[in-house]
Design a protein around this motif. Structure first.
Motif, PDB file in Angstrom:
ATOM      1  N   SER A 490    -110.397 -88.412 -90.911  1.00 37.38           N
ATOM      2  CA  SER A 490    -109.844 -87.605 -89.820  1.00 37.38           C
ATOM      3  C   SER A 490    -110.326 -88.098 -88.457  1.00 37.38           C
ATOM      4  O   SER A 490    -109.546 -88.183 -87.507  1.00 37.38           O
ATOM      5  CB  SER A 490    -110.225 -86.135 -89.995  1.00 37.38           C
ATOM      6  N   LEU A 491    -111.600 -88.433 -88.351  1.00 39.67           N
ATOM      7  CA  LEU A 491    -112.157 -88.806 -87.050  1.00 39.67           C
ATOM      8  C   LEU A 491    -111.443 -90.021 -86.464  1.00 39.67           C
ATOM      9  O   LEU A 491    -111.173 -90.074 -85.255  1.00 39.67           O
ATOM     10  CB  LEU A 491    -113.652 -89.081 -87.185  1.00 39.67           C
ATOM     11  N   ALA A 492    -111.123 -90.975 -87.313  1.00 41.70           N
ATOM     12  CA  ALA A 492    -110.451 -92.175 -86.826  1.00 41.70           C
ATOM     13  C   ALA A 492    -109.027 -91.890 -86.368  1.00 41.70           C
ATOM     14  O   ALA A 492    -108.460 -92.629 -85.559  1.00 41.70           O
ATOM     15  CB  ALA A 492    -110.428 -93.238 -87.929  1.00 41.70           C
ATOM     16  N   LYS A 493    -108.432 -90.807 -86.864  1.00 43.36           N
ATOM     17  CA  LYS A 493    -107.037 -90.500 -86.545  1.00 43.36           C
ATOM     18  C   LYS A 493    -106.882 -89.591 -85.330  1.00 43.36           C
ATOM     19  O   LYS A 493    -105.947 -89.756 -84.536  1.00 43.36           O
ATOM     20  CB  LYS A 493    -106.360 -89.836 -87.754  1.00 43.36           C
ATOM     21  N   LEU A 516    -116.360 -95.289 -86.247  1.00 45.30           N
ATOM     22  CA  LEU A 516    -116.909 -95.431 -84.896  1.00 45.30           C
ATOM     23  C   LEU A 516    -116.047 -96.357 -84.054  1.00 45.30           C
ATOM     24  O   LEU A 516    -115.784 -96.080 -82.876  1.00 45.30           O
ATOM     25  CB  LEU A 516    -118.338 -95.965 -84.974  1.00 45.30           C
ATOM     26  N   ALA A 517    -115.593 -97.451 -84.625  1.00 45.03           N
ATOM     27  CA  ALA A 517    -114.735 -98.373 -83.881  1.00 45.03           C
ATOM     28  C   ALA A 517    -113.424 -97.709 -83.472  1.00 45.03           C
ATOM     29  O   ALA A 517    -112.925 -97.905 -82.353  1.00 45.03           O
ATOM     30  CB  ALA A 517    -114.465 -99.617 -84.717  1.00 45.03           C
ATOM     31  N   ALA A 518    -112.862 -96.884 -84.377  1.00 47.29           N
ATOM     32  CA  ALA A 518    -111.620 -96.182 -84.052  1.00 47.29           C
ATOM     33  C   ALA A 518    -111.848 -95.158 -82.944  1.00 47.29           C
ATOM     34  O   ALA A 518    -111.015 -95.002 -82.046  1.00 47.29           O
ATOM     35  CB  ALA A 518    -111.067 -95.494 -85.299  1.00 47.29           C
ATOM     36  N   ARG A 521    -112.001 -96.945 -79.597  1.00 47.12           N
ATOM     37  CA  ARG A 521    -110.686 -97.313 -79.056  1.00 47.12           C
ATOM     38  C   ARG A 521    -109.942 -96.098 -78.524  1.00 47.12           C
ATOM     39  O   ARG A 521    -109.209 -96.194 -77.527  1.00 47.12           O
ATOM     40  CB  ARG A 521    -109.858 -97.990 -80.146  1.00 47.12           C
ATOM     41  N   GLY A 522    -110.123 -94.956 -79.162  1.00 49.94           N
ATOM     42  CA  GLY A 522    -109.374 -93.766 -78.758  1.00 49.94           C
ATOM     43  C   GLY A 522    -109.972 -92.992 -77.614  1.00 49.94           C
ATOM     44  O   GLY A 522    -109.265 -92.218 -76.955  1.00 49.94           O
ATOM     45  N   CYS A 523    -111.261 -93.180 -77.334  1.00 50.63           N
ATOM     46  CA  CYS A 523    -111.945 -92.415 -76.278  1.00 50.63           C
ATOM     47  C   CYS A 523    -112.659 -93.369 -75.324  1.00 50.63           C
ATOM     48  O   CYS A 523    -113.898 -93.451 -75.317  1.00 50.63           O
ATOM     49  CB  CYS A 523    -112.931 -91.432 -76.897  1.00 50.63           C
ATOM     50  N   PRO A 524    -111.931 -94.102 -74.508  1.00 53.03           N
ATOM     51  CA  PRO A 524    -112.549 -95.143 -73.675  1.00 53.03           C
ATOM     52  C   PRO A 524    -113.300 -94.625 -72.456  1.00 53.03           C
ATOM     53  O   PRO A 524    -114.003 -95.399 -71.801  1.00 53.03           O
ATOM     54  CB  PRO A 524    -111.348 -95.989 -73.245  1.00 53.03           C
ATOM     55  N   SER A 525    -113.171 -93.334 -72.139  1.00 52.95           N
ATOM     56  CA  SER A 525    -113.796 -92.812 -70.922  1.00 52.95           C
ATOM     57  C   SER A 525    -115.119 -92.097 -71.179  1.00 52.95           C
ATOM     58  O   SER A 525    -115.628 -91.414 -70.294  1.00 52.95           O
ATOM     59  CB  SER A 525    -112.833 -91.847 -70.218  1.00 52.95           C
ATOM     60  N   LEU A 526    -115.686 -92.248 -72.361  1.00 56.88           N
ATOM     61  CA  LEU A 526    -116.920 -91.534 -72.690  1.00 56.88           C
ATOM     62  C   LEU A 526    -118.055 -91.901 -71.739  1.00 56.88           C
ATOM     63  O   LEU A 526    -118.282 -93.077 -71.438  1.00 56.88           O
ATOM     64  CB  LEU A 526    -117.349 -91.835 -74.124  1.00 56.88           C
ATOM     65  N   GLU A 527    -118.785 -90.858 -71.318  1.00 47.04           N
ATOM     66  CA  GLU A 527    -119.971 -91.038 -70.496  1.00 47.04           C
ATOM     67  C   GLU A 527    -121.242 -90.609 -71.232  1.00 47.04           C
ATOM     68  O   GLU A 527    -122.327 -91.127 -70.962  1.00 47.04           O
ATOM     69  CB  GLU A 527    -119.837 -90.242 -69.192  1.00 47.04           C
ATOM     70  N   ARG A 528    -121.098 -89.658 -72.155  1.00 47.59           N
ATOM     71  CA  ARG A 528    -122.235 -89.183 -72.950  1.00 47.59           C
ATOM     72  C   ARG A 528    -121.821 -89.188 -74.422  1.00 47.59           C
ATOM     73  O   ARG A 528    -120.770 -88.644 -74.775  1.00 47.59           O
ATOM     74  CB  ARG A 528    -122.660 -87.772 -72.528  1.00 47.59           C
ATOM     75  N   GLN A 544    -119.123-103.630 -82.195  1.00 47.85           N
ATOM     76  CA  GLN A 544    -117.666-103.541 -82.034  1.00 47.85           C
ATOM     77  C   GLN A 544    -117.281-102.373 -81.138  1.00 47.85           C
ATOM     78  O   GLN A 544    -116.356-102.475 -80.328  1.00 47.85           O
ATOM     79  CB  GLN A 544    -117.003-103.384 -83.402  1.00 47.85           C
ATOM     80  N   ALA A 545    -117.981-101.256 -81.286  1.00 46.86           N
ATOM     81  CA  ALA A 545    -117.620-100.052 -80.532  1.00 46.86           C
ATOM     82  C   ALA A 545    -118.067-100.119 -79.077  1.00 46.86           C
ATOM     83  O   ALA A 545    -117.355 -99.655 -78.173  1.00 46.86           O
ATOM     84  CB  ALA A 545    -118.227 -98.817 -81.202  1.00 46.86           C
TER      85      ALA A 545
END
Length: 612
Positions: A490-493, A516-518, A521-528, A544-545
């Motif tokens: 689920s997390l990757a999707k 984690l790699a997925a 790719r899906g959350c490129p704006s993470l700060e924390r 990779q992540a």
């Protein structure tokens, strides 16, 4: 097209972006850079400046930009601190409106020299600055006090929280210099109380040179009753008699009152307060352990214009008290975390009533309400509607996939969702798929079925199968800590949120490098990002992540047993810090790495973002 827009229009457009996006936009060209700088001059942005010689050039540049809200960290009595204070006074003082020295140790001389150069200061935070009050001589000289009073006649907000050496005399000297004071915090200061017939007496009390007394504070409140609007006496041990004396001060019309952890307060005292101060719009009674349903009933009857109510850790509060909340028609935020006897039945009935419109709540916190069940939450959620932005159901351990799918159906405008320790949540709930009752735990075959049914993250146009987590595209913070039935399936999707800034996936034993790699790719704006105790993550997966997170500032990889020190430190610097440094070198005025920017929140909290 964008290049031809006037600077004022660009500034207005960029002001709607988060800080990280403003910084990215500033790298487009010089016009966008100037517009981003203008947007960051807004009053809800605070610049946190570490005290060191490396900050001097940053302070000068901030002065050229007219920055009006700063916080100085690591302040002490050293020559470097004195030099920084001088620089702040010279470059920022003339237009400084908010100054925070919280937790610092400035000398009296350097402090006075600074504030005398800040004629438009409106907010001053001296919380924890005990060095200013140890001697008891601050502003004791009439000439100095007169100069400060003239310079800071417009000060509205004063924070003196956590000062162990504050006495009546030093408080009087300081407050006497601020005739326009409207907001005062004495949270966790040591107030002394003397029971007797003098409660509420208007006769002046003798100011103590060795302690801070409630009598002296009461006298101050009486003198400023016509102007004082907000008072924070959290953690002062305020007894019921003192609260009653405070509430009945003639002419006092408080709008905000915080009494967090005043454990001796009674429901009767709160009832008297609500009768005496009906204009309150914000009330914090968290941790007042003696309060019962009667207190909440008094609040609902007496404070009809209340907008913000905090009732955390009221362990004697029950569903019967929650029934009274229906009278608070203007309530915007409600915090009932750790009220262990509240099951949510009455709250759901009030919010879901068809006979009257529900209050337009923007924030609801029910964390650690262990009695909360799906039945009440499913009734409550549809009534909350599109106005809700913050929902905290952390440690409500009985909640299941049904609650998750109701959230995804009705609360699509959420910006903060916390579901930590909701251990019954499964992949089916996040994916919006029907939960097969005969298979409560994913078997390998079901795991493959989920993979086949769920939308492909590589195909952005694919539609979710049902009310999945993907519906919450406004999310900026998501906490799934210890939801240990969740897997990569689920997390990757579903973790595909371009605006997500804060994410916690700690204590997820099934999270692997693929997931984690997925997520990266899906959350490129993470700060924390928190990934502690994810034992299946390896150096290869992290490598990779990491390259997808150029904005990452805070990272928790504790107890990730397969990560080596070389990868989790050197790899982090190579993958994350070097790109940020490259951005910083493009425009010198971002002053990397000296200045931290934070968006200032009305509650006093802040969200931080490094200028890199």
């Amino acid at each position: 097209m964008a290049d031809s827009l006037p600077l004022e229009m660009l500034t207005y457009i960029l002001s709607f972006l988060p800080l990280s996006d403003q910084k990215e936009a500033s790298l487009v060209n010089r016009a966008w850079h100037c517009a981003a700088q203008n947007a960051l001059r807004e009053t809800n942005v605070r610049y946190n400046i570490p005290v060191s010689s490396a900050s001097l050039s940053a302070i000068k540049n901030l002065g050229l930009r007219g920055i009006s809200c700063i916080s100085l960290t690591n302040l002490d009595g050293s020559p470097a601190s004195h030099q920084v204070l001088q620089s702040v006074a010279y470059h920022l003082g003339p237009h400084l409106e908010s100054l925070c020295l919280g937790g610092g140790s400035p000398t009296e001389a350097s402090f006075l020299a600074l504030i005398l150069e800040c004629p438009v200061l409106r907010t001053l935070d001296l919380s924890g600055c005990n060095s200013l009050f140890t001697s008891g001589t601050l502003l004791a000289q009439p000439e100095t006090a007169q100069c400060v009073r003239k310079a800071l006649s417009g000060l509205r907000d004063l924070n003196l929280a956590g000062l162990r050496d504050l006495t009546d005399l030093s408080f009087n000297h300081l407050s006497g210099c601020f005739p326009s004071l409207e907001r005062l915090s004495l949270a966790y200061c040591h107030l002394t109380f003397e029971l007797g017939p003098t409660w509420g007496s208007i006769s002046p009390q003798v100011s103590s040179p060795s302690q801070l007394s409630f009598h002296n504070l009461l006298q101050f409140v009486k003198e400023r009753a016509g102007r004082l609007r907000a008072l924070d006496l959290s953690g002062t041990g305020l007894p019921p008699e003192a609260l009653q004396a405070l509430g009945q001060v003639t002419g006092l019309q408080l709008e905000e009152l915080s009494l967090h952890s005043c454990r001796d307060l009674s429901s009767e005292a709160v009832a008297s307060l609500c009768h005496q101060q009906p204009g309150l719009t914000s009330l914090d009674l968290s941790g007042c352990s003696e309060l019962t349903d009667r207190a909440l009933l008094a609040v609902s009857r007496g404070l009809r214009h209340l907008r913000h109510l905090s009732l955390r850790k009221l362990q004697r509060l029950t569903d019967a008290g929650c029934a009274a909340l229906g009278s608070l028609r203007e309530l915007q935020s409600l915090d009932m975390a750790e009220c262990c006897l509240v099951s949510g039945r009455e709250l759901a009935q009030i919010l879901g009533s068809v006979r009257r419109a529900p209050p337009a709540l923007t924030s609801l916190r029910l964390a650690y309400c262990s009695s909360l069940k799906d039945a009440s939450v499913l009734t409550m959620i549809p009534a909350l509607g599109p106005s809700l932005k913050v929902l905290d159901l952390s440690s409500c351990v009985a909640l299941t996939n049904q609650t998750m799918q109701a959230i995804c159906t009705y609360l699509i405008h959420l910006s903060v969702l916390r579901l930590a320790w909701c251990k019954e949540l499964q992949d089916w709930g996040l994916l919006g798929l029907k939960d097969p009752s005969e298979e409560p735990v994913l078997s390998p075959q079901l795991h493959q079925e989920v993979e086949n049914q769920a939308p492909d993250p590589q195909e952005p146009n694919s539609e979710p199968q049902g009310p999945s987590l993907l519906m919450l595209q406004a999310l900026q913070e998501l906490d799934l800590t210890a939801c240990n039935k969740l897997t990569d399936a689920s997390l990757a999707k579903v973790l595909q949120f371009p605006r997500l800034r804060q994410l916690s996936l700690s204590l997820l034993p099934a999270l692997t490098d693929v997931g984690l790699a997925a997520v990266a790719r899906g959350c490129p704006s993470l700060e924390r990002l928190a990934l502690s105790h994810c034992s299946h993550l390896s150096d290869e997966g992290w490598a990779q992540a990491a390259r997808f997170w150029p904005r990452l500032q805070h990272l928790n990889l504790s107890s990730c047993s397969q990560l080596t020190e070389q990868q989790s430190s050197h790899g982090l610097l190579a993958e994350l810090w070097i790109p940020l440094g490259r951005h910083a070198s493009s425009f010198e005025c971002w002053m990397w790495p000296c200045v931290l920017v934070s968006t200032w929140q009305p509650s006093g909290t802040s969200k931080h973002s490094c200028l890199r």
